[in-house]
Each structure stands twice: as structure tokens, then as C-alpha cells.
Design a protein around this motif. Structure first.
Motif, mmCIF file in Angstrom:
data_model
loop_
_atom_site.group_PDB
_atom_site.id
_atom_site.type_symbol
_atom_site.label_atom_id
_atom_site.label_comp_id
_atom_site.label_asym_id
_atom_site.label_seq_id
_atom_site.Cartn_x
_atom_site.Cartn_y
_atom_site.Cartn_z
ATOM 1 N N ILE A 198 1.054 -1.201 -0.074
ATOM 2 C CA ILE A 198 0.009 -0.001 -0.137
ATOM 3 C C ILE A 198 0.814 1.336 0.094
ATOM 4 O O ILE A 198 0.637 2.246 -0.817
ATOM 5 N N ARG A 199 1.836 1.216 0.736
ATOM 6 C CA ARG A 199 2.672 2.414 0.777
ATOM 7 C C ARG A 199 3.415 2.560 -0.512
ATOM 8 O O ARG A 199 3.502 3.712 -1.164
ATOM 9 N N GLY A 200 3.793 1.636 -1.390
ATOM 10 C CA GLY A 200 4.169 1.576 -2.667
ATOM 11 C C GLY A 200 3.209 2.275 -3.675
ATOM 12 O O GLY A 200 3.449 3.013 -4.698
ATOM 13 N N MET A 201 1.873 1.731 -3.648
ATOM 14 C CA MET A 201 1.055 2.178 -4.304
ATOM 15 C C MET A 201 0.600 3.641 -4.099
ATOM 16 O O MET A 201 0.314 4.268 -5.013
ATOM 17 N N VAL A 202 0.576 4.135 -3.122
ATOM 18 C CA VAL A 202 0.380 5.500 -2.671
ATOM 19 C C VAL A 202 1.540 6.427 -3.259
ATOM 20 O O VAL A 202 1.108 7.264 -4.322
ATOM 21 N N LEU A 203 2.901 5.982 -3.146
ATOM 22 C CA LEU A 203 3.876 6.892 -3.975
ATOM 23 C C LEU A 203 3.933 6.580 -5.468
ATOM 24 O O LEU A 203 4.334 7.249 -5.871
ATOM 25 N N ALA A 204 3.478 5.477 -5.829
ATOM 26 C CA ALA A 204 3.337 5.482 -7.397
ATOM 27 C C ALA A 204 2.155 5.793 -7.876
ATOM 28 O O ALA A 204 1.899 5.955 -9.194
ATOM 29 N N GLY A 205 1.120 6.520 -7.323
ATOM 30 C CA GLY A 205 0.204 7.038 -7.634
ATOM 31 C C GLY A 205 -1.140 6.131 -8.228
ATOM 32 O O GLY A 205 -1.962 6.318 -8.975
ATOM 33 N N ASP A 206 -0.972 4.706 -7.610
ATOM 34 C CA ASP A 206 -1.831 3.886 -7.715
ATOM 35 C C ASP A 206 -3.465 4.179 -6.787
ATOM 36 O O ASP A 206 -4.418 3.708 -7.080
ATOM 37 N N ILE A 207 -2.934 4.926 -5.763
ATOM 38 C CA ILE A 207 -3.939 5.185 -4.615
ATOM 39 C C ILE A 207 -4.094 6.656 -4.785
ATOM 40 O O ILE A 207 -3.043 7.335 -4.291
#
Length: 174
Positions: free
Chosen positions: A149-158
Motif C-alpha cells: 500500500i505504501r508503494g501504491m500511494v507513492l506510485a500514484g495507484d491510490i
């Protein structure tokens, strides 16, 4: 600030847009465009190593994105915010929560909208089948670890602001 008058500009089953003429503290006048929408519930479904998320296409921004289950009561339906949280969780993911804990009440975009939302942490989850509305037919759900989830936030997926605010509330309650 004082509202001098108000007129409805547009309405549909999901929202009303109104224009208010206002007087500011210095006596000058102006207008505010206000979007009236019902409050909603957002659910953080917690499993041992992370959270469950849903992904769907969001027409206004023309893309798919991951977010936490969320929604409002439809026409003619009602109940408590906790009841709504349980309903949205079951509807969108099929998950049933043993416990829902209220983490806070926030506003989606209070610069132009009346809409607020209650954030709930759902634990003690039991899996089942989703019962999605027709507007959610492209929705998918799955669980992610906290690191994912942290990675998804940083990648713009969330990119859903209420979901990101809910994560902040969870971290502060942690």
C-alpha cells in the motif's frame, strides 16, 4: 459570512448544485458555488498484514484506481453511519466485519461541497460474495500488505483523497 440568497442551479439523484450570494465581513458581496451531496462511510478492512482495497473506473477522471470501500445510502434507504460502513464493505468486497470502530469524521472537499464522511476500521473479517450495484460492475477487490500500500500511494495507484485521509487517521490512532 452571511448568505443573502440561494438558488438551485442543477439537481440529479446524486447531487444538487446551488449558487449562494454572500456578504463578506467587510461588506463586499460575492458568490459561492456549493455541491450538496449526502455523507458517506469509508471502511478500512484490516487483515493481519494490511488492508483490502477495491479498484474501479472513475468516470470524472477517466481512470481506474485503488481505494477503500465507500459509499452513501441510496434513495429511500437509511441507518447509522456504522450500518452504512458494514453495508458498503459487504456490498463491494463480500467481507463481513466482526467489529467496526469509528476513527473520525472528515469532509471530502469543504471548499465547495457539503459532503462529509465517517471513517471506520473493520476487523474480524469473514469472506463472502460481493453484491455490487450496477454502477460497480467493473469493480475488483483484493488484499494488500502495508508495504504494498505504501508503494501504491507513492506510485500514484491510490489517489483517492478520502482513502489517503483515512490511512492518516488509522496511522494516528495506531
Amino acid at each position: 459570512m452571511e448568505r443573502l440568497d440561494s438558488r438551485t442551479v442543477y439537481t440529479n439523484p446524486w447531487m444538487t448544485v446551488r449558487e449562494d450570494r454572500v456578504r463578506r465581513p467587510d461588506g463586499s458581496t460575492g458568490i459561492y458555488g456549493v455541491v450538496e451531496k449526502p455523507d458517506f462511510a469509508l471502511v478500512l478492512p484490516r487483515w493481519a498484514k494490511g488492508f483490502w482495497l477495491v479498484e474501479q473506473f472513475r468516470y470524472p477522471v477517466g481512470r481506474r484506481a485503488w481505494e477503500f470501500p465507500q459509499g452513501s445510502w441510496g434513495r429511500g434507504a437509511g441507518g447509522s453511519a456504522a450500518d452504512l460502513a458494514r453495508r458498503e464493505l459487504a456490498e463491494e468486497t463480500g467481507l463481513r466485519a466482526g467489529t467496526v470502530t469509528h476513527l473520525g469524521h472528515l469532509f471530502e472537499a469543504y471548499g465547495f461541497s457539503t459532503q462529509g464522511f465517517d471513517v471506520y476500521l473493520a476487523t474480524g473479517l469473514a469472506e463472502g460474495e460481493p453484491d455490487r450495484e450496477v454502477t460497480e460492475q467493473d469493480m475488483v477487490h483484493r488484499r494488500f500488505t502495508d508495504a504494498e500500500i505504501r508503494g501504491m500511494v507513492l506510485a500514484g495507484d491510490i489517489v483517492d483523497a478520502p482513502s489517503l485521509a483515512a490511512l492518516t487517521l488509522y496511522a494516528l490512532h495506531g
